[in-house]
Scaffold this motif. Structure first.
Motif, PDB file in Angstrom:
ATOM      1  N   THR A  74       0.823  -1.215   0.000  1.00  0.00           N
ATOM      2  CA  THR A  74       0.000   0.000   0.000  1.00  0.00           C
ATOM      3  C   THR A  74       0.855   1.261   0.000  1.00  0.00           C
ATOM      4  O   THR A  74       0.538   2.235  -0.679  1.00  0.00           O
ATOM      5  N   SER A  75       1.958   1.243   0.744  1.00  0.00           N
ATOM      6  CA  SER A  75       2.824   2.423   0.802  1.00  0.00           C
ATOM      7  C   SER A  75       3.694   2.557  -0.438  1.00  0.00           C
ATOM      8  O   SER A  75       4.340   3.591  -0.624  1.00  0.00           O
ATOM      9  N   GLY A  76       3.742   1.543  -1.284  1.00  0.00           N
ATOM     10  CA  GLY A  76       4.550   1.594  -2.495  1.00  0.00           C
ATOM     11  C   GLY A  76       5.982   1.153  -2.292  1.00  0.00           C
ATOM     12  O   GLY A  76       6.783   1.230  -3.217  1.00  0.00           O
ATOM     13  N   SER A  77       6.319   0.671  -1.106  1.00  0.00           N
ATOM     14  CA  SER A  77       7.699   0.229  -0.848  1.00  0.00           C
ATOM     15  C   SER A  77       7.996  -1.109  -1.505  1.00  0.00           C
ATOM     16  O   SER A  77       9.124  -1.358  -1.914  1.00  0.00           O
ATOM     17  N   ILE A  78       6.992  -1.974  -1.607  1.00  0.00           N
ATOM     18  CA  ILE A  78       7.171  -3.293  -2.212  1.00  0.00           C
ATOM     19  C   ILE A  78       6.186  -3.433  -3.361  1.00  0.00           C
ATOM     20  O   ILE A  78       5.018  -3.049  -3.258  1.00  0.00           O
ATOM     21  N   SER A  79       6.680  -3.994  -4.462  1.00  0.00           N
ATOM     22  CA  SER A  79       5.826  -4.224  -5.637  1.00  0.00           C
ATOM     23  C   SER A  79       6.283  -5.514  -6.317  1.00  0.00           C
ATOM     24  O   SER A  79       7.251  -6.145  -5.907  1.00  0.00           O
ATOM     25  N   ASN A  80       5.585  -5.882  -7.377  1.00  0.00           N
ATOM     26  CA  ASN A  80       5.922  -7.056  -8.194  1.00  0.00           C
ATOM     27  C   ASN A  80       6.111  -8.315  -7.351  1.00  0.00           C
ATOM     28  O   ASN A  80       7.143  -8.977  -7.429  1.00  0.00           O
ATOM     29  N   VAL A  81       5.115  -8.652  -6.582  1.00  0.00           N
ATOM     30  CA  VAL A  81       5.192  -9.836  -5.716  1.00  0.00           C
ATOM     31  C   VAL A  81       4.801 -11.067  -6.538  1.00  0.00           C
ATOM     32  O   VAL A  81       3.761 -11.086  -7.188  1.00  0.00           O
ATOM     33  N   SER A  82       5.667 -12.077  -6.498  1.00  0.00           N
ATOM     34  CA  SER A  82       5.327 -13.343  -7.154  1.00  0.00           C
ATOM     35  C   SER A  82       5.514 -14.473  -6.146  1.00  0.00           C
ATOM     36  O   SER A  82       6.424 -14.435  -5.315  1.00  0.00           O
ATOM     37  N   VAL A  83       4.629 -15.467  -6.226  1.00  0.00           N
ATOM     38  CA  VAL A  83       4.636 -16.592  -5.294  1.00  0.00           C
ATOM     39  C   VAL A  83       4.657 -17.880  -6.103  1.00  0.00           C
ATOM     40  O   VAL A  83       3.845 -18.058  -7.013  1.00  0.00           O
ATOM     41  N   GLN A  84       5.586 -18.779  -5.766  1.00  0.00           N
ATOM     42  CA  GLN A  84       5.662 -20.087  -6.409  1.00  0.00           C
ATOM     43  C   GLN A  84       5.538 -21.169  -5.346  1.00  0.00           C
ATOM     44  O   GLN A  84       6.229 -21.116  -4.325  1.00  0.00           O
ATOM     45  N   VAL A  85       4.662 -22.138  -5.604  1.00  0.00           N
ATOM     46  CA  VAL A  85       4.424 -23.224  -4.652  1.00  0.00           C
ATOM     47  C   VAL A  85       4.918 -24.529  -5.262  1.00  0.00           C
ATOM     48  O   VAL A  85       4.573 -24.856  -6.400  1.00  0.00           O
ATOM     49  N   THR A  86       5.730 -25.274  -4.510  1.00  0.00           N
ATOM     50  CA  THR A  86       6.190 -26.596  -4.916  1.00  0.00           C
ATOM     51  C   THR A  86       5.761 -27.576  -3.830  1.00  0.00           C
ATOM     52  O   THR A  86       6.280 -27.545  -2.722  1.00  0.00           O
ATOM     53  N   ASP A  87       4.811 -28.442  -4.171  1.00  0.00           N
ATOM     54  CA  ASP A  87       4.268 -29.397  -3.201  1.00  0.00           C
ATOM     55  C   ASP A  87       4.786 -30.790  -3.542  1.00  0.00           C
ATOM     56  O   ASP A  87       4.489 -31.311  -4.606  1.00  0.00           O
ATOM     57  N   GLN A  88       5.547 -31.394  -2.644  1.00  0.00           N
ATOM     58  CA  GLN A  88       6.111 -32.721  -2.883  1.00  0.00           C
ATOM     59  C   GLN A  88       5.404 -33.801  -2.077  1.00  0.00           C
ATOM     60  O   GLN A  88       5.903 -34.907  -1.967  1.00  0.00           O
ATOM     61  N   SER A  89       4.244 -33.487  -1.520  1.00  0.00           N
ATOM     62  CA  SER A  89       3.514 -34.500  -0.760  1.00  0.00           C
ATOM     63  C   SER A  89       2.726 -35.387  -1.717  1.00  0.00           C
ATOM     64  O   SER A  89       2.420 -35.009  -2.841  1.00  0.00           O
ATOM     65  N   SER A  90       2.411 -36.572  -1.253  1.00  0.00           N
ATOM     66  CA  SER A  90       1.632 -37.530  -2.031  1.00  0.00           C
ATOM     67  C   SER A  90       0.878 -38.419  -1.052  1.00  0.00           C
ATOM     68  O   SER A  90       1.042 -38.300   0.162  1.00  0.00           O
ATOM     69  N   MET A  91       0.087 -39.337  -1.567  1.00  0.00           N
ATOM     70  CA  MET A  91      -0.640 -40.249  -0.684  1.00  0.00           C
ATOM     71  C   MET A  91       0.321 -41.191   0.037  1.00  0.00           C
ATOM     72  O   MET A  91       0.042 -41.630   1.142  1.00  0.00           O
ATOM     73  N   SER A  92       1.464 -41.495  -0.557  1.00  0.00           N
ATOM     74  CA  SER A  92       2.435 -42.355   0.128  1.00  0.00           C
ATOM     75  C   SER A  92       3.271 -41.565   1.137  1.00  0.00           C
ATOM     76  O   SER A  92       3.810 -42.139   2.076  1.00  0.00           O
ATOM     77  N   ASP A  93       3.403 -40.260   0.939  1.00  0.00           N
ATOM     78  CA  ASP A  93       4.147 -39.405   1.869  1.00  0.00           C
ATOM     79  C   ASP A  93       3.319 -38.141   2.112  1.00  0.00           C
ATOM     80  O   ASP A  93       3.570 -37.099   1.514  1.00  0.00           O
ATOM     81  N   VAL A  94       2.326 -38.267   2.992  1.00  0.00           N
ATOM     82  CA  VAL A  94       1.406 -37.141   3.200  1.00  0.00           C
ATOM     83  C   VAL A  94       2.062 -35.973   3.920  1.00  0.00           C
ATOM     84  O   VAL A  94       1.556 -34.867   3.901  1.00  0.00           O
ATOM     85  N   TYR A  95       3.201 -36.220   4.544  1.00  0.00           N
ATOM     86  CA  TYR A  95       3.900 -35.146   5.243  1.00  0.00           C
ATOM     87  C   TYR A  95       5.084 -34.609   4.438  1.00  0.00           C
ATOM     88  O   TYR A  95       6.017 -34.047   4.996  1.00  0.00           O
ATOM     89  N   GLY A  96       5.025 -34.797   3.140  1.00  0.00           N
ATOM     90  CA  GLY A  96       6.090 -34.309   2.267  1.00  0.00           C
ATOM     91  C   GLY A  96       6.219 -32.792   2.338  1.00  0.00           C
ATOM     92  O   GLY A  96       5.276 -32.085   2.702  1.00  0.00           O
ATOM     93  N   PRO A  97       7.386 -32.268   1.989  1.00  0.00           N
ATOM     94  CA  PRO A  97       7.610 -30.828   2.125  1.00  0.00           C
ATOM     95  C   PRO A  97       6.830 -30.000   1.099  1.00  0.00           C
ATOM     96  O   PRO A  97       6.650 -30.415  -0.042  1.00  0.00           O
ATOM     97  N   VAL A  98       6.393 -28.854   1.556  1.00  0.00           N
ATOM     98  CA  VAL A  98       5.759 -27.854   0.690  1.00  0.00           C
ATOM     99  C   VAL A  98       6.654 -26.619   0.749  1.00  0.00           C
ATOM    100  O   VAL A  98       6.882 -26.069   1.815  1.00  0.00           O
TER     101      VAL A  98
END
Length: 140
Positions: A74-98
């Motif tokens: 809002t103050s204009g100090s930060i702009s162009n925010v991008s977010v990337q999600v990598t989900d490595q969990s599966s049914m065999s490893d439900v606690y895999g890292p995100v």
């Protein structure tokens, strides 16, 4: 008088560089907080097979990061925010890292502090990793 100018200008430059560095470091901490907030949102909302019931999307993860950064955006100090999600969990490893990576551009505003921030902008990138909060069962 000339001696005063010769002595004060380097001191002021040093002081303003320290102030700019402190502001960049603070912005880096805020972007790190946004990455942690987005990672927390991702582990409980996104993955359908391991998170039964109603789930969110990557848009919700981006919104979590945006809410953490909202005063700075809002103050204009930060702009162009991008977010990337990598989900490595599966049914065999439900606690895999995100992993969530947040990248934002910080606008440097301190006069004479441009030595720390050439070009008056600095790209800040942080990453947060959390285990998925999934379950091994499926909802029928």
């Amino acid at each position: 008088m000339a001696e005063f100018v010769i002595a004060v200008v380097p001191l002021l430059m040093t002081f303003f560089c320290f102030v700019q560095y402190a502001k960049v470091y603070t912005a880096k901490l805020v972007v790190q907080h946004a990455a942690i907030s987005a990672a927390r949102a991702a582990v409980v909302m996104v993955k359908k097979p391991t998170n039964p019931g109603e789930n969110g999307s990557n848009t919700d993860v981006r919104q979590a990061a945006g809410l953490a950064l909202s005063p700075w955006i809002t103050s204009g100090s930060i702009s162009n925010v991008s977010v990337q999600v990598t989900d490595q969990s599966s049914m065999s490893d439900v606690y895999g890292p995100v992993r969530v990576q947040v990248q934002a551009t910080y606008r440097c505003t301190v006069p004479m502090g441009r030595l720390v921030c050439p070009g008056s902008r600095k790209v800040l990138t942080t990453e947060a990793t959390m285990p998925n909060q999934g379950a091994r069962y499926k909802v029928d």
